[in-house]
Design an enzyme around this catalytic site. Structure first.
Site, mmCIF file in Angstrom:
data_model
loop_
_atom_site.group_PDB
_atom_site.id
_atom_site.type_symbol
_atom_site.label_atom_id
_atom_site.label_comp_id
_atom_site.label_asym_id
_atom_site.label_seq_id
_atom_site.Cartn_x
_atom_site.Cartn_y
_atom_site.Cartn_z
ATOM 1 N N ARG A 89 13.890 38.783 -47.293
ATOM 2 C CA ARG A 89 14.770 37.267 -47.562
ATOM 3 C C ARG A 89 16.174 37.492 -46.661
ATOM 4 O O ARG A 89 16.709 36.398 -46.249
ATOM 5 C CB ARG A 89 14.916 37.205 -49.001
ATOM 6 C CG ARG A 89 15.919 35.681 -49.333
ATOM 7 C CD ARG A 89 15.801 35.288 -50.776
ATOM 8 N NE ARG A 89 15.821 36.452 -51.608
ATOM 9 C CZ ARG A 89 17.192 36.779 -52.186
ATOM 10 N NH1 ARG A 89 18.292 36.342 -51.599
ATOM 11 N NH2 ARG A 89 17.300 37.783 -53.001
ATOM 12 N N TYR A 138 16.964 12.064 -39.841
ATOM 13 C CA TYR A 138 15.890 12.262 -40.450
ATOM 14 C C TYR A 138 15.831 12.119 -42.029
ATOM 15 O O TYR A 138 16.571 12.336 -42.690
ATOM 16 C CB TYR A 138 15.344 13.996 -39.928
ATOM 17 C CG TYR A 138 14.016 14.454 -40.621
ATOM 18 C CD1 TYR A 138 12.845 13.779 -40.626
ATOM 19 C CD2 TYR A 138 14.278 15.366 -41.712
ATOM 20 C CE1 TYR A 138 12.073 14.230 -41.405
ATOM 21 C CE2 TYR A 138 13.322 15.832 -42.603
ATOM 22 C CZ TYR A 138 11.894 15.210 -42.264
ATOM 23 O OH TYR A 138 10.856 15.904 -42.849
ATOM 24 N N ASP A 155 21.629 17.635 -35.125
ATOM 25 C CA ASP A 155 20.183 18.101 -35.045
ATOM 26 C C ASP A 155 19.588 17.774 -33.666
ATOM 27 O O ASP A 155 19.556 16.352 -33.263
ATOM 28 C CB ASP A 155 19.579 17.264 -36.200
ATOM 29 C CG ASP A 155 18.210 17.633 -36.459
ATOM 30 O OD1 ASP A 155 17.357 18.068 -35.406
ATOM 31 O OD2 ASP A 155 17.657 17.218 -37.413
ATOM 32 N N LYS A 172 8.801 22.030 -34.808
ATOM 33 C CA LYS A 172 8.323 20.931 -33.667
ATOM 34 C C LYS A 172 8.185 21.749 -32.499
ATOM 35 O O LYS A 172 7.424 22.562 -32.303
ATOM 36 C CB LYS A 172 9.551 19.930 -33.932
ATOM 37 C CG LYS A 172 9.894 19.353 -35.201
ATOM 38 C CD LYS A 172 8.732 18.774 -35.924
ATOM 39 C CE LYS A 172 9.402 18.273 -37.247
ATOM 40 N NZ LYS A 172 8.704 18.242 -38.349
#
Ligand code: PLP
Length: 402
Positions: free
Chosen positions: A63, A116, A188, A213
């Site tokens: 993690r 978004y 972003d 993406k």
């Protein structure tokens, strides 16, 4: 192996292949998948304690990080021109860690009316639950962004280009507002990719991506990245491990593999999208194409001044005698596409197409949709890297069915 100084001289294409090599301590040309949740402690208890307290360690607990993450983080920080970078398990993991690390109760955020969808939920619903005020402004109105700033504004959060009309934010202006008033600015950059736009060069402090993406590029993983100063990224990492949005080893390995071809994919995507936009724009069954590279885009000059390429993201309006006909025609077009897949997401090798008005029909009334710029005939397209003549033929035959 390359030193930091060498890396700064390398072109993006070379960085994507060799950046972060030093993090692969094995002789394997392709680094292994570090598929282990935990790592043996060093011999001395002091060294183990240091490791447990360190930020983004590569061999402590999954993690907290792993060697492949470190390799990719070095590449992405160099591509975006920032001091540091941090990977997360999704784009929203990156956005939420970065935003939550930047605000506290009583703070104020300035952002855009178009974002978004999940980032919008964070701004509209989640931040107010924690006592953070948010003001939404039209991103094309640069003066309004400045006027929305208050004495307690700690963050300006933007996205450019943005759905559904590929609208742009003036990144130079936002960077300047942030620097002058010591407000953190965040962009972003998912739709552009770091090869087409590098917001940090315009003074934007933090650059975010859904690496699901263009960075990953094959529709086979979800990931995200936060790029910024070391101090900012370290702080965002502390938030990220609490949120638990760490990138898993296999996804990290896939992301590195995807990044190797980013420059080729983006180059082809940019070319394909331009040719497709030029084919669609004069087509009699299409009323408008929204693509920043076209002269008809209302912010074409801004696009030319802040983007190096224009990506594969575009939208267009299918004609119809009324709203209902436009809706049906858009559906007919999508149903008849043979190559473009009707699927959400973007930035992958294959062309993806969606009809926002039908996708959001349970979420928004037609009036709300219209106010958001989502017309009944609007189609959103993520252009892939197929051979362009095949793509054009596919659109031609599907438009003939309308
Ligand atoms: N930002 C933009 C512009 C996006 O399009 C998306 C997803 O579509 C995200 C962020 C969220 O990314 P993820 O789905 O990887 O969490």
């Amino acid at each position: 192996m390359h030193t930091e100084r060498d890396l700064a001289r390398l072109h993006a294409e070379t960085l994507l292949i060799h950046g972060g090599d030093a993090h692969n301590a094995t002789p394997a040309v392709v680094p292994p998948i570090w598929q282990s949740s935990t790592y043996r402690a060093p011999d001395s208890p002091e060294a183990f304690a240091d490791l447990a307290a360190s930020i983004n360690p590569t061999q402590f607990y999954s993690r907290h990080g792993n060697p492949t993450n470190a390799q990719i983080q070095e590449i992405l920080a160099h591509l975006e021109g920032t001091e540091s970078a941090m990977l997360t398990s999704s784009g929203m993991g990156a956005i939420s860690a970065a935003v939550l690390a930047s605000v506290k109760s009583g703070d104020h955020v300035v952002t855009q009316t178009s974002l978004y969808a999940a980032a919008m939920t964070l701004m509209r619903t989640v931040l107010p639950q924690f006592g953070v005020d948010v003001t939404f402004v039209d991103q094309t109105d640069t003066a309004a962004i400045e006027q929305a700033i208050r004495p307690n504004t700690t963050l300006i959060y933007v996205e450019s280009p943005v759905n559904p009309l590929m609208t742009l934010t003036d990144l130079r202006a936002v960077g300047k507002f942030g620097r002058e008033r010591r407000i953190t600015t965040m962009c972003d950059n998912t739709f552009a990719s770091p090869l087409n736009q590098t917001p940090h060069e315009f003074g934007i402090d933090v650059v975010l991506h859904s690496a699901t993406k263009y960075l990953g590029g094959h529709s086979d993983l979800t990931a995200g990245v936060v790029c910024g100063s070391k101090a900012f990224v370290d702080n965002a990492w502390k938030m990220m491990i609490v949120l638990g949005s760490s990138l898993a080893p296999l996804e990290s390995w896939l992301l590195l593999r995807g990044l190797r071809t980013l420059s080729l994919r983006v180059e082809r995507t940019n070319q394909n999208a331009m040719k497709l936009a030029e084919f669609l724009e004069p087509h009699p069954k299409i009323s408008r194409v929204n693509y920043p590279a076209l002269r008809s885009h209302p912010q074409h000059d801004l696009a030319m001044s802040q983007m190096k390429g224009f990506s594969g993201m575009m939208s267009f309006e299918v004609n119809g005698v009324d709203e209902s006909a436009k809706f049906d025609n858009a559906q007919t077009l999508i149903r008849n596409m043979k190559l473009a897949a009707n699927a959400v997401s973007l930035g992958s090798v294959e062309t993806l197409i969606v009809h926002p008005a039908s996708m959001w029909s349970y979420h928004y009334t037609p009036e709300q949709r219209a106010a958001m710029g989502i017309g009944a005939g609007l189609i959103r397209l993520s252009v892939g890297i197929e051979y362009i003549d095949d793509l054009i033929c596919d659109f031609e035959q599907a438009l003939n069915c309308v």
